[in-house]
Design a protein around this motif. Structure first.
Motif, short mmCIF file in Angstrom:
data_model
loop_
_atom_site.label_atom_id
_atom_site.label_comp_id
_atom_site.label_asym_id
_atom_site.label_seq_id
_atom_site.Cartn_x
_atom_site.Cartn_y
_atom_site.Cartn_z
N MET A 247 55.79 -9.15 7.44
CA MET A 247 55.97 -10.00 6.22
C MET A 247 57.15 -10.72 6.48
SD MET A 247 54.82 -7.45 3.49
CE MET A 247 55.05 -8.27 2.11
N HIS A 307 56.93 -15.81 -0.75
CA HIS A 307 56.78 -15.95 0.74
C HIS A 307 57.52 -17.04 1.38
CE1 HIS A 307 54.12 -12.68 1.97
NE2 HIS A 307 53.14 -12.97 0.85
N ASP A 409 49.25 -7.58 3.52
CA ASP A 409 50.53 -7.79 2.88
C ASP A 409 50.62 -6.45 2.17
OD1 ASP A 409 51.25 -9.96 4.48
OD2 ASP A 409 51.39 -11.33 2.86
#
Length: 511
Positions: A247, A307, A409
């Motif tokens: 991630m 993100h 995720d």
């Protein structure tokens, strides 16, 4: 118990201190192994007798209160206090005699470990009577370890007897050069000042040989502690490696996932106070679930909205770490909590007199490798692992192929946090549990991940054990703080040359 022994025990309560050595010899001859509890209690200074009927009792502490028990059955004797008993006196001379008596009685035990320990105890009490006993038992001793210890004891006695021929003493000293017993080294140090030059030279040579062996085992001991530290770093950083690698999230709350796992272990022991030996098997899955679910919650509520903004995720997770620390302080108080170690993890494995490996660290080392192998299998053989590898290599392409990257995720973050919780279970067996427990390992975890190569499990394994061993080998000469600084400087210089770590990711999306 025969009548003669009983009368001797009664006499024990009436005899003056100066006459007790003779009585000890009679008790050893008449009572033998049956009187071991009496001799042990007497040696510890806990042997008393009731003034009313001269019955022997042993003083023990039960729940903070002084009580008395029967030395033979171990049953508590009710209804008596310190006013009803009188202590049987003991001095240094008697203590020396009692140690010898206990050891000699144990020499005939059916347990080989007890016999070996008895011979070891006798190394400082090698009088003519003891040596005669050893010489009579030596030919018939079946256990090799016990026989070797007897041989060492006899050689030690021979080397100290100046009436023996020099050649005999030299042969005994040469034999002692292979022994690592502390008592042997102490005697050899004294023999270096022997009036005979050949004896002094032989003692010095034997000491050099022993010291070389001690240094080698000291290195093994340092290596073990390095591997132990490495195993803790591996457990603490392996979850961070997959979340950071997949991630790209700099999770400053990772240390608090470790802390939650440790507190889960503490709570499980509170729930299972009578099953401490089994509680850890409940704590491991419980810690994984607690920390894992907390990781999923953090990812769904915070991380998923940030993100592509690494600095903001760093600040957000740092804030989460402070919230979790304060939450734990509110629930459990700021004080450290102690987690009991199961009996099967307590103690140490004594390889020889200068090298012993603590069982809890040995189990944690094996456990960390099992967790590592389990994670590798999950990532290599499961559908989750396939999706994780796809997302880590090329998120956009994986999403275009139908992979639910949001689900990956969440599961990845939960898996990494769950493994951190398991690390907390391991750490609870090595140190006290407190709100700041995770903070001590978060920086080291990032160092391991960066040094090994972001997202590479093999790199994490190698880096964790490399840094653990390096720390433990530097500490004796530099100190713990300077050792940590030197390791940090090394990693900084290493990253300057290899920015992607030891094992960089490969493929078109690696850049």
């Amino acid at each position: 118990m025969n009548s003669t022994t009983q009368s001797l025990l009664v006499e024990l309560t009436e005899t003056k201190l100066s006459k007790l050595p003779d009585l000890v010899e009679q008790l050893e001859t008449q009572g033998g192994e049956e009187l071991l509890p009496v001799f042990r209690a007497w040696l510890a200074g806990d042997l008393h007798y009731q003034t009313s009927d001269a019955t022997l009792v042993v003083e023990v502490e039960v729940n903070g209160a002084e009580t008395y028990q029967d030395p033979f059955s171990g049953d508590i004797v009710a209804g008596i206090t310190s006013k009803d008993v009188k202590k049987i006196k003991v001095n240094n001379k008697l203590r020396g005699m009692l140690r010898g008596v206990i050891a000699r009685i144990q020499l005939t035990s059916s347990n080989a470990t007890v016999r070996e320990g008895a011979v070891r105890e006798l190394l400082t009490e090698l009088d003519d009577e003891t040596v005669a006993t050893l010489e009579s038992l030596y030919p018939n001793e079946a256990n090799a370890d016990v026989k070797a210890m007897m041989s060492t004891a006899l050689a030690l006695h021979t080397a100290q007897q100046k009436d023996n021929a020099v050649s005999v003493r030299l042969g005994a000293i040469d034999q002692l050069g292979d022994s690592l017993e502390n008592d042997v080294r102490n005697v050899l140090v004294k023999l270096q000042n022997d009036g005979n030059a050949d004896i002094a030279k032989a003692a010095s040579k034997a000491l050099v040989s022993i010291n070389q062996q001690v240094e080698r085992y000291a290195l093994v001991d340092q290596l073990f502690f390095g591997l132990s530290l490495g195993s803790v770093l591996l457990l603490a950083s392996i979850g961070l490696a997959i979340t950071f690698g997949v991630m790209g999230v700099i999770n400053m709350a990772h240390g608090e996932m470790i802390m939650l796992g440790a507190y889960t272990t503490y709570v499980v022991q509170l729930i299972m106070p009578n099953y401490i030996d089994y509680s850890i098997w409940v704590a491991i899955p419980a810690a994984f679930l607690v920390s894992g679910l907390m990781g999923v919650l953090i990812e769904r509520l915070v991380i998923c909205r940030l993100h592509g903004r690494p600095l903001e995720t760093l600040l957000a997770t740092f804030g989460i770490s402070l919230i979790l620390q304060q939450l734990v302080r509110t629930i459990f108080s700021p004080l450290n909590r102690q987690v009991s170690t199961p009996s099967w993890m307590s103690g140490s494995w004594e390889i020889n007199p200068v090298l012993s490996l603590t069982l809890n660290r040995l189990y944690i080392l094996a456990f960390s490798l099992l967790v590592f192998l389990a994670l590798v299998l999950i990532l290599k053989k499961s559908s989750l692992g396939l999706n994780v590898r796809a997302v880590s290599q090329n998120r956009s392409m994986a999403k275009a192929m139908g992979v639910k990257t949001e689900w990956v995720d969440a599961m990845t973050f939960g898996l990494g946090s769950g493994i951190a919780g398991i690390a907390g279970v391991a750490l609870s067996q090595l140190t006290n549990v407190g709100p700041n427990l995770g903070q001590a390992y978060i920086i080291d975890s990032f160092m391991v991940v960066v040094f090994g190569g972001v997202g590479n499990l093999l790199g994490t394994l190698v880096a964790a054990f490399t840094l653990g061993i390096a720390n433990k080998f530097l500490e004796p000469t530099t100190g713990a703080v300077l050792a940590a600084i030197l390791v940090l400087v090394f990693i900084i210089l290493f990253i300057q040359k290899r920015p992607k770590g030891l094992f960089p990711q490969k493929g078109r999306a690696a850049e």
